[in-house]
Write an enzyme that holds these catalytic residues in place. Structure first.
Site, PDB file in Angstrom:
ATOM      1  N   GLY A 204       0.829  -1.199   0.000  1.00  0.00           N
ATOM      2  CA  GLY A 204       0.000   0.000   0.000  1.00  0.00           C
ATOM      3  C   GLY A 204       0.864   1.250   0.000  1.00  0.00           C
ATOM      4  O   GLY A 204       2.085   1.175   0.096  1.00  0.00           O
TER       5      GLY A 204
ATOM      6  N   GLY B 156      -0.333  -5.394  -0.071  1.00  0.00           N
ATOM      7  CA  GLY B 156      -1.525  -5.135  -0.873  1.00  0.00           C
ATOM      8  C   GLY B 156      -1.582  -5.936  -2.166  1.00  0.00           C
ATOM      9  O   GLY B 156      -2.665  -6.285  -2.640  1.00  0.00           O
TER      10      GLY B 156
ATOM     11  N   GLU C  51       4.690  -7.024   6.821  1.00  0.00           N
ATOM     12  CA  GLU C  51       4.147  -5.941   7.659  1.00  0.00           C
ATOM     13  C   GLU C  51       4.647  -5.931   9.097  1.00  0.00           C
ATOM     14  O   GLU C  51       4.690  -4.868   9.725  1.00  0.00           O
ATOM     15  CB  GLU C  51       2.610  -5.987   7.654  1.00  0.00           C
ATOM     16  CG  GLU C  51       1.970  -5.600   6.327  1.00  0.00           C
ATOM     17  CD  GLU C  51       1.780  -6.772   5.379  1.00  0.00           C
ATOM     18  OE1 GLU C  51       2.316  -7.872   5.648  1.00  0.00           O
ATOM     19  OE2 GLU C  51       1.092  -6.585   4.363  1.00  0.00           O
TER      20      GLU C  51
ATOM     21  N   ASP D 127      -2.417  -7.862   6.704  1.00  0.00           N
ATOM     22  CA  ASP D 127      -3.848  -7.626   6.467  1.00  0.00           C
ATOM     23  C   ASP D 127      -4.249  -8.090   5.063  1.00  0.00           C
ATOM     24  O   ASP D 127      -3.781  -9.133   4.621  1.00  0.00           O
ATOM     25  CB  ASP D 127      -4.174  -6.152   6.740  1.00  0.00           C
ATOM     26  CG  ASP D 127      -3.501  -5.182   5.766  1.00  0.00           C
ATOM     27  OD1 ASP D 127      -2.499  -5.562   5.123  1.00  0.00           O
ATOM     28  OD2 ASP D 127      -3.969  -4.041   5.656  1.00  0.00           O
TER      29      ASP D 127
HETATM   30  C1  QUE Z   1       6.190  -3.557   4.806  1.00  0.00           C
HETATM   31  C2  QUE Z   1       5.188  -3.087   3.979  1.00  0.00           C
HETATM   32  C3  QUE Z   1       5.500  -2.334   2.832  1.00  0.00           C
HETATM   33  C4  QUE Z   1       6.841  -2.073   2.546  1.00  0.00           C
HETATM   34  C5  QUE Z   1       7.852  -2.543   3.383  1.00  0.00           C
HETATM   35  C6  QUE Z   1       7.509  -3.278   4.506  1.00  0.00           C
HETATM   36  C7  QUE Z   1       4.489  -1.810   1.946  1.00  0.00           C
HETATM   37  C8  QUE Z   1       4.931  -1.032   0.828  1.00  0.00           C
HETATM   38  C9  QUE Z   1       6.288  -0.820   0.606  1.00  0.00           C
HETATM   39  C10 QUE Z   1       6.818  -0.072  -0.506  1.00  0.00           C
HETATM   40  C11 QUE Z   1       7.999  -0.441  -1.121  1.00  0.00           C
HETATM   41  C12 QUE Z   1       8.527   0.274  -2.176  1.00  0.00           C
HETATM   42  C13 QUE Z   1       7.902   1.418  -2.628  1.00  0.00           C
HETATM   43  C14 QUE Z   1       6.706   1.793  -2.000  1.00  0.00           C
HETATM   44  C15 QUE Z   1       6.191   1.067  -0.958  1.00  0.00           C
HETATM   45  O1  QUE Z   1       7.197  -1.345   1.453  1.00  0.00           O
HETATM   46  O2  QUE Z   1       3.272  -2.026   2.156  1.00  0.00           O
HETATM   47  O3  QUE Z   1       6.069   2.903  -2.432  1.00  0.00           O
HETATM   48  O4  QUE Z   1       8.405   2.161  -3.651  1.00  0.00           O
HETATM   49  O5  QUE Z   1       4.005  -0.518  -0.010  1.00  0.00           O
HETATM   50  O6  QUE Z   1       8.480  -3.725   5.337  1.00  0.00           O
HETATM   51  O7  QUE Z   1       3.895  -3.351   4.272  1.00  0.00           O
END
Ligand code: QUE
Length: 349
Positions: free
Chosen positions: A66, A114, A137, A145
């Site tokens: 997400g 997500g 998470e 989730d």
């Molecule tokens: C746990 C998460 C997420 C995460 C790292 C975690 C997550 C998520 C991102 C993420 C990674 C790269 C991106 C970005 C988001 O990392 O939900 O925009 O460029 O979206 O340890 O839940």
């Protein structure tokens, strides 16, 4: 006009949803969830659409999760935007879960958080040698989730609980072992596979068989019995003690992983898995997860976890409480308690 974050179109008789936010590894925004929901609702009763294909644009990753920065900023304030996102995202996950038409998800790369919520409800889930699957998470003080409470306890030999608590990443062969992937196709044949699906969506089963490759043997099988024996029981402390008693290098690595996670989140996750395993329906599980999300997003560990892992990238979150013993049953009860009736999650009618 900037590019839309999801490309929505019908090709032949295939409704096609292509995640299109490559700069953020296609991490989901509210706009993306709304666009996919609107398209799926329109296609549900449209006889011109017989199958839905869910994929991503560009080279890197299917979906990282997400829009976690937005969620943390909102959680540090009144939390309203975070709750609106979870409400809509979980309705989309549920719509996919109940969808009557076949859905094909192409997990060619990072599939986390997500992205897992979108793809596990799909009837056909295609992994490639680039698939990198995780529910990470617990490392940011969130919890697994997007239906994790439903999907993970249904995986064999407690391996879903292992995934949930340790946040471990697995590749295609393990995805087959866990039931995450229904098929494996080499990534250099994915473009050809998509064209074949669009040319004849009714032949989806024979097409997938024709493209089926060999993912190799699953490394996780070596630890399947250990996981079944150790990742069980009704306390995180019990799991930690069982890992210590095991004493193998693998067990030491799992202990180290758990020690780096939010103690609050580990206990929330164990209870979520126990309650999700007993949930009479996917919707009941999502109602529970929304209650947790609405609380957890405003708590210290989520805001601190996003700071440490995503924003400052020092990877040194200061969890509070600092130890498992500090996470009391009363704290968990407050996180799992029903919301006021007008704030509870509900599926789309
Ligand atoms: C746990 C998460 C997420 C995460 C790292 C975690 C997550 C998520 C991102 C993420 C990674 C790269 C991106 C970005 C988001 O990392 O939900 O925009 O460029 O979206 O340890 O839940």
């Amino acid at each position: 006009m900037s590019e839309p974050e999801v490309l929505v179109r019908v090709e032949g008789r295939v409704g096609r949803l292509t995640l299109n936010r490559p700069q953020a590894l296609h991490a989901l925004t509210l706009t993306m969830c709304q666009a996919m929901t609107d398209a799926l609702l329109a296609w549900r009763s449209d006889p011109a659409v017989s199958l839905v294909l869910l994929d991503h644009s560009g080279e890197r990753g299917f979906c990282a999760g997400g829009d976690i920065r937005m969620l943390a900023e909102s959680g540090a304030g009144n939390g309203r935007a975070a709750r609106a996102f979870f409400f809509t995202e979980y309705r989309l996950d549920h719509l996919l879960f109940e969808y009557e038409k076949p859905v094909v998800a192409i997990l060619d790369g990072v599939t986390m958080g997500g992205g897992v919520g979108l793809s596990l409800p799909a009837r056909y889930r295609v992994a490639t040698e680039r698939t990198n699957f995780a529910m990470p998470e617990t490392g940011i003080g969130l919890f697994p989730d997007v239906g994790g409470g439903w999907h993970l306890p249904h995986m064999p030999d407690q391996m879903g609980l292992w995934l949930a608590l340790t946040g471990s990443r697995v590749k295609a062969a393990d995805c087959e072992l866990l039931g995450i992937a229904t098929h494996f196709v080499d990534s250099d044949r994915i473009a050809e596979l998509k064209a074949a699906i669009i040319a004849d969506p009714d032949a989806i089963e024979t097409t997938l068989k024709r493209f089926q490759g060999d993912a190799g043997s699953p490394p996780l099988a070596e630890h399947q019995d250990q996981i079944a024996r150790i990742f069980t029981g009704d306390s995180v402390e019990g799991i930690v003690a069982a890992l210590e008693a095991d004493g193998s290098d693998w067990a030491k690595a799992q202990s180290a992983a758990l020690a780096s996670k939010s103690p609050q989140t580990l206990k929330v996750t164990l209870r979520q898995m126990a309650e999700g395993a007993r949930a009479p329906s996917f919707a009941d599980n999502m109602r529970m997860e929304y209650r947790i999300a609405a609380r957890v997003v405003q708590r210290h560990d989520f805001i601190e976890g996003v700071r440490a892992v995503i924003v400052d990238k020092d990877n040194k979150p200061r969890w509070e409480p600092t130890s498992l013993a500090g996470v009391t049953p009363a704290m968990l009860d407050a996180i799992f308690a029903p919301l006021p009736p007008d704030e509870e999650w509900s599926p789309l009618a």
